[in-house]
Design a protein around this motif. Sequence first.
Motif, short mmCIF file in Angstrom:
data_model
loop_
_atom_site.label_atom_id
_atom_site.label_comp_id
_atom_site.label_asym_id
_atom_site.label_seq_id
_atom_site.Cartn_x
_atom_site.Cartn_y
_atom_site.Cartn_z
N LEU A 376 60.86 45.27 -52.76
CA LEU A 376 60.07 44.92 -51.78
C LEU A 376 60.31 43.59 -50.83
CD1 LEU A 376 56.46 45.69 -53.03
CD2 LEU A 376 57.95 46.97 -51.35
N ASP A 377 61.17 42.72 -51.68
CA ASP A 377 61.50 41.42 -51.26
C ASP A 377 63.04 41.44 -50.55
OD1 ASP A 377 59.16 40.28 -51.92
OD2 ASP A 377 60.04 39.93 -54.15
N GLU A 378 63.49 42.47 -50.59
CA GLU A 378 64.81 42.81 -49.77
C GLU A 378 64.95 42.55 -48.47
OE1 GLU A 378 68.26 45.52 -51.29
OE2 GLU A 378 67.34 46.51 -49.68
N VAL A 379 65.69 41.71 -47.87
CA VAL A 379 65.97 41.60 -46.51
C VAL A 379 67.57 42.09 -46.16
CG1 VAL A 379 66.03 40.01 -44.56
CG2 VAL A 379 64.39 39.96 -46.15
N PHE A 380 67.57 43.10 -45.29
CA PHE A 380 69.07 43.60 -44.80
C PHE A 380 69.45 42.73 -43.53
CE2 PHE A 380 71.16 46.06 -41.70
CZ PHE A 380 72.24 46.36 -42.15
N GLU A 381 70.45 42.49 -43.66
CA GLU A 381 71.14 41.69 -42.28
C GLU A 381 72.35 42.55 -42.11
OE1 GLU A 381 72.59 37.29 -40.71
OE2 GLU A 381 71.89 37.79 -42.80
N GLY A 382 72.41 43.24 -40.66
CA GLY A 382 73.68 43.88 -40.37
C GLY A 382 73.39 44.89 -39.02
N SER A 383 74.41 45.70 -38.88
CA SER A 383 74.33 46.68 -37.89
C SER A 383 73.39 47.95 -38.30
CB SER A 383 75.54 46.91 -37.38
OG SER A 383 76.28 47.99 -38.20
N GLN A 397 74.62 63.39 -40.79
CA GLN A 397 75.13 63.50 -39.33
C GLN A 397 74.99 62.20 -38.59
OE1 GLN A 397 74.70 67.56 -37.40
NE2 GLN A 397 73.39 67.80 -39.31
N ALA A 398 73.89 61.68 -38.68
CA ALA A 398 73.73 60.25 -37.87
C ALA A 398 74.54 59.34 -38.02
CB ALA A 398 72.06 59.89 -38.04
N VAL A 399 74.75 59.13 -39.48
CA VAL A 399 75.76 58.20 -40.04
C VAL A 399 76.96 58.51 -39.46
CG1 VAL A 399 76.89 57.21 -41.71
CG2 VAL A 399 74.36 57.72 -41.90
N ALA A 400 77.61 59.68 -39.43
CA ALA A 400 78.65 60.18 -38.95
C ALA A 400 78.92 60.00 -37.48
CB ALA A 400 79.00 61.48 -39.17
N LEU A 401 77.75 60.03 -36.76
CA LEU A 401 77.87 59.78 -35.16
C LEU A 401 78.02 58.22 -34.94
CD1 LEU A 401 74.93 62.13 -33.57
CD2 LEU A 401 77.55 62.19 -33.11
N LEU A 402 77.37 57.40 -35.70
CA LEU A 402 77.59 56.13 -35.47
C LEU A 402 78.73 55.60 -35.85
CD1 LEU A 402 74.35 54.64 -36.79
CD2 LEU A 402 74.67 55.41 -34.51
N ARG A 403 79.36 56.02 -37.13
CA ARG A 403 80.59 55.54 -37.64
C ARG A 403 81.86 56.04 -36.52
NH1 ARG A 403 80.71 57.77 -42.65
NH2 ARG A 403 79.57 56.37 -43.58
N ASN A 404 81.86 57.22 -35.98
CA ASN A 404 82.93 57.91 -35.23
C ASN A 404 82.58 57.23 -33.63
OD1 ASN A 404 84.06 59.16 -37.41
ND2 ASN A 404 82.51 60.86 -37.10
N HIS A 405 81.61 56.76 -33.32
CA HIS A 405 81.48 56.13 -31.99
C HIS A 405 82.22 55.34 -31.54
CE1 HIS A 405 79.44 55.18 -28.22
NE2 HIS A 405 79.01 56.44 -28.12
N PRO A 406 82.98 55.20 -30.51
CA PRO A 406 83.64 54.14 -29.89
C PRO A 406 83.06 52.73 -30.14
CG PRO A 406 83.86 55.90 -28.44
CD PRO A 406 82.77 56.21 -29.35
N ASN A 407 81.97 52.66 -29.75
CA ASN A 407 81.25 51.34 -29.87
C ASN A 407 81.04 50.79 -31.36
OD1 ASN A 407 80.79 51.36 -27.21
ND2 ASN A 407 78.74 51.83 -27.15
N SER A 408 80.96 51.45 -32.36
CA SER A 408 80.98 51.09 -33.72
C SER A 408 82.18 50.25 -33.88
CB SER A 408 80.89 52.26 -34.63
OG SER A 408 82.40 53.18 -34.83
N LYS A 409 83.35 50.33 -33.43
CA LYS A 409 84.29 49.59 -33.84
C LYS A 409 84.04 48.17 -33.22
CE LYS A 409 86.31 53.27 -34.73
NZ LYS A 409 86.32 53.83 -36.02
N ASP A 410 83.22 47.93 -32.31
CA ASP A 410 82.89 46.53 -32.00
C ASP A 410 81.93 45.80 -33.04
OD1 ASP A 410 84.04 47.11 -29.64
OD2 ASP A 410 82.57 47.66 -28.61
N SER A 411 81.25 46.60 -34.00
CA SER A 411 80.36 46.03 -34.72
C SER A 411 81.02 45.66 -36.09
CB SER A 411 79.15 47.07 -35.15
OG SER A 411 79.38 48.17 -35.52
N ASP A 412 82.35 45.87 -36.26
CA ASP A 412 82.99 45.73 -37.52
C ASP A 412 83.15 43.96 -37.72
OD1 ASP A 412 83.03 48.32 -38.07
OD2 ASP A 412 85.24 48.77 -37.44
#
Length: 412
Positions: A376-383, A397-412
């Motif tokens: 309950l006290d966990e705070v996530f920070e990221g994309s 499938q949703a994870v794969a779509l995000l991972r393979n999308h060209p824009n995801s490279k910008d979030s690395d």
Amino acid sequence: MSDSRPPALTLPANPNLRHLRDQAKDLLRSGSAPSLASALFETACLYGFQSWPKLKAHVLSLTLAGALKGAIDGDDLPEVRKLLSKHPELRIAPIGYGGDGPLSWAAECRGYGEPTKERLKLVEWLISSGCDVHEGGDGPLMRASLSGSRTSMMALLVSHGADVNAAWHDCFPILYAPCEVIDPTSLSWLLQHGADPDCGTASRWQRMGKAHPGTALDSLLGTYVRSSDALNESIKLLQDAGGTSKYDELGVLAAIRGDVQMVSELIHEDRSILQKRYPSLDIGTTGGRMLTLKGATLLHVAAEFGHADVARLLIDSGAGVNETALIDADGIGGQTPIFHAATQGGDRGLAVVRLLLEKGADLSVRCRIPGHYERLDEVFEGSALEYAERFPESGNQAVALLRNHPNSKDSD
């Protein structure tokens, strides 16, 4: 010798009295105890009991309660009668959900749907033999109400005095049970039999020393289950019964229901709702995560409840696909709608994920938001991608779509 020492050992889930006796005999043989009586006492103290008789009684109660539970599971009324006749204290044995008792366990019908004739007969006998229909705060009715296939069990319990307006453990209205699992059949039955959709008045709860927990519609909208047709039917049932909700703000219920026509009419009347934030929406947890819609927009709401048609209407009308939720005083918030869509259990947000990506969702956005519901006290920070990867129950499938999308490279 003191008998107030803290326990050094924990009893196993299914303790065996003979093994405990053997443990005492080992103490005697090793010279750690001068007599068998002393060794038994020492063994009891090791497990936090003040005497061997108290340890023995505890273990026997667990053994007998397990036997009773097994007899109930098998609809074995003769064995249930035998056990309760010989050991009447088992009527309040802590078995079943929350340890409420044998009647709650029997009424739940766990393992199968509609109660069998044998199960109904067994429950009828349990009540007639002295089991309390109100155990745990009407625990039997609460557990039966978790499935619309058990209305015959609910009817039996109510015929013996179960209260459709009770509060399980003094905090959980019976009507919350079908709202939690979104079961309109059970919900409808309770409403037809007098359940108050607003779960009593504030003064009633004050007399119990409690704050009002919220209406049934509040509970329904805040549940972790996602089932559009059942949710819409349940919302209508509660509203037709006069139920209210603190979340009934402009456009919110229409977006949750996926009512494209109503959302369109609201936009036509007041375009400001496209950018409006809703600080009161502390609902939306699902898929293992504690993220809510607090401070979010209607596009976030549509993404959370999987309504791609409403999301498309909002975006085409001018809602920003990358609008962020409000950030609170602790720095929590700032997520875009795709954070909600990509973390729905079983890929139920997949259509909205595709739409948001098509409309230019920015995957480089990072934010600080609540993490896993078990921490309950966990705070996530990221994309959004990093957040979705934290919840494998959300689907692949949703994870794969995000991972393979060209824009995801910008979030690395």
